[in-house]
Write a protein that holds these residues in place. Structure first.
Motif, PDB file in Angstrom:
ATOM      1  N   ALA A 143     -86.584  18.952  19.707  1.00 27.99           N
ATOM      2  CA  ALA A 143     -86.932  17.597  19.318  1.00 27.99           C
ATOM      3  C   ALA A 143     -85.699  16.712  19.328  1.00 27.99           C
ATOM      4  CB  ALA A 143     -87.534  17.600  17.917  1.00 27.99           C
ATOM      5  N   PRO A 144     -85.866  15.403  19.588  1.00 29.74           N
ATOM      6  CA  PRO A 144     -84.729  14.497  19.552  1.00 29.74           C
ATOM      7  C   PRO A 144     -84.038  14.533  18.210  1.00 29.74           C
ATOM      8  CG  PRO A 144     -86.626  13.441  20.564  1.00 29.74           C
ATOM      9  CD  PRO A 144     -87.103  14.737  19.982  1.00 29.74           C
ATOM     10  N   GLU A 145     -82.689  14.429  18.254  1.00 24.47           N
ATOM     11  CA  GLU A 145     -81.895  14.423  17.046  1.00 24.47           C
ATOM     12  C   GLU A 145     -81.693  12.985  16.577  1.00 24.47           C
ATOM     13  OE1 GLU A 145     -78.409  16.256  18.484  1.00 24.47           O
ATOM     14  OE2 GLU A 145     -79.217  18.290  18.391  1.00 24.47           O
ATOM     15  N   SER A 146     -81.556  12.815  15.276  1.00 23.12           N
ATOM     16  CA  SER A 146     -81.300  11.493  14.733  1.00 23.12           C
ATOM     17  C   SER A 146     -79.818  11.216  14.733  1.00 23.12           C
ATOM     18  CB  SER A 146     -81.837  11.383  13.298  1.00 23.12           C
ATOM     19  OG  SER A 146     -83.235  11.496  13.299  1.00 23.12           O
ATOM     20  N   GLY A 147     -79.423  10.044  15.244  1.00 22.18           N
ATOM     21  CA  GLY A 147     -78.032   9.635  15.214  1.00 22.18           C
ATOM     22  C   GLY A 147     -77.654   9.120  13.842  1.00 22.18           C
ATOM     23  N   THR A 148     -76.366   8.917  13.630  1.00 26.10           N
ATOM     24  CA  THR A 148     -75.900   8.466  12.325  1.00 26.10           C
ATOM     25  C   THR A 148     -76.403   7.075  11.991  1.00 26.10           C
ATOM     26  OG1 THR A 148     -73.873   7.657  13.366  1.00 26.10           O
ATOM     27  CG2 THR A 148     -73.822   9.882  12.443  1.00 26.10           C
ATOM     28  N   ASP A 149     -76.796   6.311  12.997  1.00 23.13           N
ATOM     29  CA  ASP A 149     -77.290   4.965  12.735  1.00 23.13           C
ATOM     30  C   ASP A 149     -78.813   4.917  12.703  1.00 23.13           C
ATOM     31  OD1 ASP A 149     -77.810   5.461  15.355  1.00 23.13           O
ATOM     32  OD2 ASP A 149     -76.892   3.635  16.145  1.00 23.13           O
ATOM     33  N   GLY A 150     -79.444   6.098  12.628  1.00 25.29           N
ATOM     34  CA  GLY A 150     -80.902   6.153  12.588  1.00 25.29           C
ATOM     35  C   GLY A 150     -81.545   6.158  13.956  1.00 25.29           C
ATOM     36  N   SER A 151     -80.734   6.094  15.013  1.00 23.65           N
ATOM     37  CA  SER A 151     -81.270   6.080  16.369  1.00 23.65           C
ATOM     38  C   SER A 151     -81.648   7.492  16.785  1.00 23.65           C
ATOM     39  CB  SER A 151     -80.228   5.521  17.323  1.00 23.65           C
ATOM     40  OG  SER A 151     -79.070   6.321  17.281  1.00 23.65           O
ATOM     41  N   GLY A 198     -75.280  14.080  23.751  1.00 25.21           N
ATOM     42  CA  GLY A 198     -74.055  13.931  22.992  1.00 25.21           C
ATOM     43  C   GLY A 198     -73.609  15.259  22.447  1.00 25.21           C
ATOM     44  N   PRO A 199     -72.604  15.259  21.602  1.00 24.38           N
ATOM     45  CA  PRO A 199     -72.092  16.520  21.073  1.00 24.38           C
ATOM     46  C   PRO A 199     -73.110  17.180  20.159  1.00 24.38           C
ATOM     47  CG  PRO A 199     -71.122  14.677  19.903  1.00 24.38           C
ATOM     48  CD  PRO A 199     -71.912  14.098  21.035  1.00 24.38           C
ATOM     49  N   ALA A 200     -73.232  18.475  20.259  1.00 25.30           N
ATOM     50  CA  ALA A 200     -74.117  19.231  19.386  1.00 25.30           C
ATOM     51  C   ALA A 200     -73.273  20.079  18.459  1.00 25.30           C
ATOM     52  CB  ALA A 200     -75.053  20.129  20.204  1.00 25.30           C
ATOM     53  N   ALA A 201     -73.698  20.207  17.218  1.00 28.45           N
ATOM     54  CA  ALA A 201     -72.909  20.939  16.235  1.00 28.45           C
ATOM     55  C   ALA A 201     -72.868  22.418  16.593  1.00 28.45           C
ATOM     56  CB  ALA A 201     -73.518  20.759  14.853  1.00 28.45           C
ATOM     57  N   PRO A 202     -71.677  22.999  16.742  1.00 23.49           N
ATOM     58  CA  PRO A 202     -71.578  24.419  17.049  1.00 23.49           C
ATOM     59  C   PRO A 202     -71.842  25.275  15.825  1.00 23.49           C
ATOM     60  CG  PRO A 202     -69.402  23.513  16.737  1.00 23.49           C
ATOM     61  CD  PRO A 202     -70.375  22.352  16.619  1.00 23.49           C
ATOM     62  N   ARG A 203     -72.178  26.516  16.056  1.00 23.28           N
ATOM     63  CA  ARG A 203     -72.264  27.454  14.956  1.00 23.28           C
ATOM     64  C   ARG A 203     -70.858  27.753  14.456  1.00 23.28           C
ATOM     65  NH1 ARG A 203     -76.820  31.946  16.617  1.00 23.28           N
ATOM     66  NH2 ARG A 203     -78.574  30.508  16.736  1.00 23.28           N
ATOM     67  N   TRP A 238     -71.418   9.555  24.550  1.00 25.93           N
ATOM     68  CA  TRP A 238     -70.011   9.327  24.904  1.00 25.93           C
ATOM     69  C   TRP A 238     -69.222   8.868  23.688  1.00 25.93           C
ATOM     70  CZ3 TRP A 238     -67.522   4.369  26.480  1.00 25.93           C
ATOM     71  CH2 TRP A 238     -66.289   4.554  27.122  1.00 25.93           C
ATOM     72  N   VAL A 239     -69.735   7.859  23.013  1.00 28.04           N
ATOM     73  CA  VAL A 239     -69.050   7.353  21.827  1.00 28.04           C
ATOM     74  C   VAL A 239     -69.105   8.382  20.693  1.00 28.04           C
ATOM     75  CG1 VAL A 239     -69.027   5.526  20.069  1.00 28.04           C
ATOM     76  CG2 VAL A 239     -69.450   4.950  22.465  1.00 28.04           C
ATOM     77  N   GLY A 240     -70.234   9.060  20.555  1.00 22.43           N
ATOM     78  CA  GLY A 240     -70.356  10.063  19.505  1.00 22.43           C
ATOM     79  C   GLY A 240     -69.349  11.183  19.656  1.00 22.43           C
ATOM     80  N   ALA A 241     -69.126  11.647  20.881  1.00 20.37           N
ATOM     81  CA  ALA A 241     -68.132  12.697  21.114  1.00 20.37           C
ATOM     82  C   ALA A 241     -66.727  12.192  20.798  1.00 20.37           C
ATOM     83  CB  ALA A 241     -68.222  13.182  22.552  1.00 20.37           C
ATOM     84  N   ALA A 242     -66.455  10.952  21.169  1.00 20.05           N
ATOM     85  CA  ALA A 242     -65.134  10.376  20.888  1.00 20.05           C
ATOM     86  C   ALA A 242     -64.874  10.320  19.386  1.00 20.05           C
ATOM     87  CB  ALA A 242     -65.031   8.986  21.501  1.00 20.05           C
ATOM     88  N   VAL A 243     -65.884   9.913  18.625  1.00 17.00           N
ATOM     89  CA  VAL A 243     -65.733   9.822  17.172  1.00 17.00           C
ATOM     90  C   VAL A 243     -65.626  11.209  16.547  1.00 17.00           C
ATOM     91  CG1 VAL A 243     -66.874   9.096  15.036  1.00 17.00           C
ATOM     92  CG2 VAL A 243     -66.845   7.573  17.021  1.00 17.00           C
ATOM     93  N   GLU A 244     -66.351  12.170  17.099  1.00 16.71           N
ATOM     94  CA  GLU A 244     -66.230  13.534  16.589  1.00 16.71           C
ATOM     95  C   GLU A 244     -64.811  14.054  16.791  1.00 16.71           C
ATOM     96  OE1 GLU A 244     -68.179  17.518  18.137  1.00 16.71           O
ATOM     97  OE2 GLU A 244     -69.596  16.367  16.919  1.00 16.71           O
ATOM     98  N   GLU A 245     -64.204  13.681  17.895  1.00 19.94           N
ATOM     99  CA  GLU A 245     -62.828  14.079  18.162  1.00 19.94           C
ATOM    100  C   GLU A 245     -61.843  13.311  17.289  1.00 19.94           C
ATOM    101  OE1 GLU A 245     -59.677  16.123  19.875  1.00 19.94           O
ATOM    102  OE2 GLU A 245     -61.830  16.499  20.073  1.00 19.94           O
ATOM    103  N   ARG A 246     -62.119  12.026  17.096  1.00 20.33           N
ATOM    104  CA  ARG A 246     -61.222  11.166  16.307  1.00 20.33           C
ATOM    105  C   ARG A 246     -62.031  10.393  15.268  1.00 20.33           C
ATOM    106  NH1 ARG A 246     -57.470   7.129  19.342  1.00 20.33           N
ATOM    107  NH2 ARG A 246     -57.318   6.517  17.153  1.00 20.33           N
TER     108      ARG A 246
END
Length: 349
Positions: free
Chosen positions: A36-44, A51-56, A298-306
């Motif tokens: 199922a689609p994941e919810s973004g931090t802004d509710g999107s 985008g980046p997926a949380a690793p185990r 793209w932006v989500g991965a950048a923010v996860e990195e920084r």
């Protein structure tokens, strides 16, 4: 590799772009909750894989190509792969097809025989749908992926006919792409992959080159990220987001935008002739849905990195998404296609 499982072609017409609705009757089960689609931090809503997926815990943050358990969720949803398929098809380098066709026509033992094509990390099979109808002769495609759900989509939606009307058949193999060997590729005419190299390590790319060289087969490896993005109109944060995203792509020893260079060197060291061609996505108003998903990832991965970018990145993303919705945003996402013509095992070509 796991034991091949032969897939019987359905009698009905094969859809050009598979999605959940195309294969409902034949699906192995309902779409799972992890698809199922994941919810973004802004509710999107963000499609998994965009985008980046949380690793185990303790796991590398990358597509799970390795065979690590039946209960493991896929990294890419069919919806995301379907969304990007037209842009992938438009981007791939047609200039590499002629030298590939010449090599395939002159492979030892090819006279009167068909092609055996191994599609590595096949996903929903978009590479086969693009390439099989552009090659002549009978073809048998061996589809490799660790996700049986994606393998199902790939098998159901595989093409039936080659460029000259010859028959195309398919089988699926679920297993560990990182352990691919020349023995597993014995009898292969071609190895191909799409959007794969950049999620591998140097050791895995070197092993892939060695396997292809050992089998004496060419490799067509498309759509590796190049680490460059162009957006109109330019924004002061473009470069900062790009650099953070590229750093994210290199997490855990993954090659990211360095992948094509490493692969070219690895194949060349085995005596292959290597050609590189650009294969950029060119996204405009007609690709707004893809552009939106790509931007969020793209932006989500950048923010996860920084994480320090988060506040400014939120404003940046909102501005870019508004331009996308208004039909004003155009994006070029640079990729590179690689063709490696390994020496046939008998050295005749």
């Amino acid at each position: 590799m796991t034991k091949p499982a032969t897939t019987t072609q359905p009698a009905a017409a094969i859809p050009a772009q598979p999605g959940p609705r195309d294969v409902t009757d034949a699906a192995p089960g309902p779409v799972r909750d992890d698809m199922a689609p994941e919810s973004g931090t802004d509710g999107s809503t963000v499609i998994p894989g965009a985008g980046p997926a949380a690793p185990r815990p303790g796991e590398r943050d990358t597509v799970r190509l390795r065979d690590t358990g039946e209960d493991e969720p896929p990294r890419y949803a069919p919806e995301w792969l379907q969304l990007r398929e037209p842009a992938d098809a438009d981007a791939r380098s047609y200039e590499l097809l002629d030298p590939l066709r010449i090599r395939l026509a002159n492979l030892p033992g090819r006279a009167g025989g068909g092609l055996v094509v191994h599609d590595i990390g096949c996903g929903t099979g978009s590479m086969g749908r693009w390439l099989a109808p552009r090659l002549d002769g009978t073809q048998h495609w061996v589809l490799h992926d660790r996700d049986p759900y994606l393998l199902h989509f790939a098998a159901v939606a595989s093409p039936r006919s080659a460029a000259d009307g010859s028959h195309v058949t398919v089988e699926t193999r679920r297993g560990d792409v990182a352990r691919l060997t020349s023995d597993a590729l014995a009898g292969a005419s071609l190895v191909t992959a799409s959007a794969l190299l950049d999620v591998l390590t140097r050791e895995e790319v070197v092993a892939l080159a060695a396997a292809c060289a050992g089998a004496g087969c060419p490799a067509l490896l498309t759509l590796s990220v190049a680490g460059r993005v162009e957006l109109t109109a330019p924004h002061p944060m473009d470069e900062e987001i790009t650099e953070a995203f590229n750093a994210h792509q290199r997490r855990g020893g993954l090659l990211g935008p360095d992948a094509v260079t490493v692969a070219a060197e690895a194949f060349s060291e085995h005596g292959a002739t290597v050609r590189l061609n650009p294969s950029p996505w060119r996204l405009g108003p007609e690709q707004a849905a893809l552009t939106e998903q790509w931007l969020r990832g793209w932006v989500g991965a950048a923010v996860e990195e920084r994480p320090d970018l988060a506040r400014r990145a939120d404003a940046y993303l909102a501005e870019r998404l508004a331009a996308c919705a208004a039909g004003e945003l155009r994006v070029v996402v640079h990729h590179t296609d690689l063709l490696a013509l390994s020496r046939p095992v008998d050295g005749s070509a």
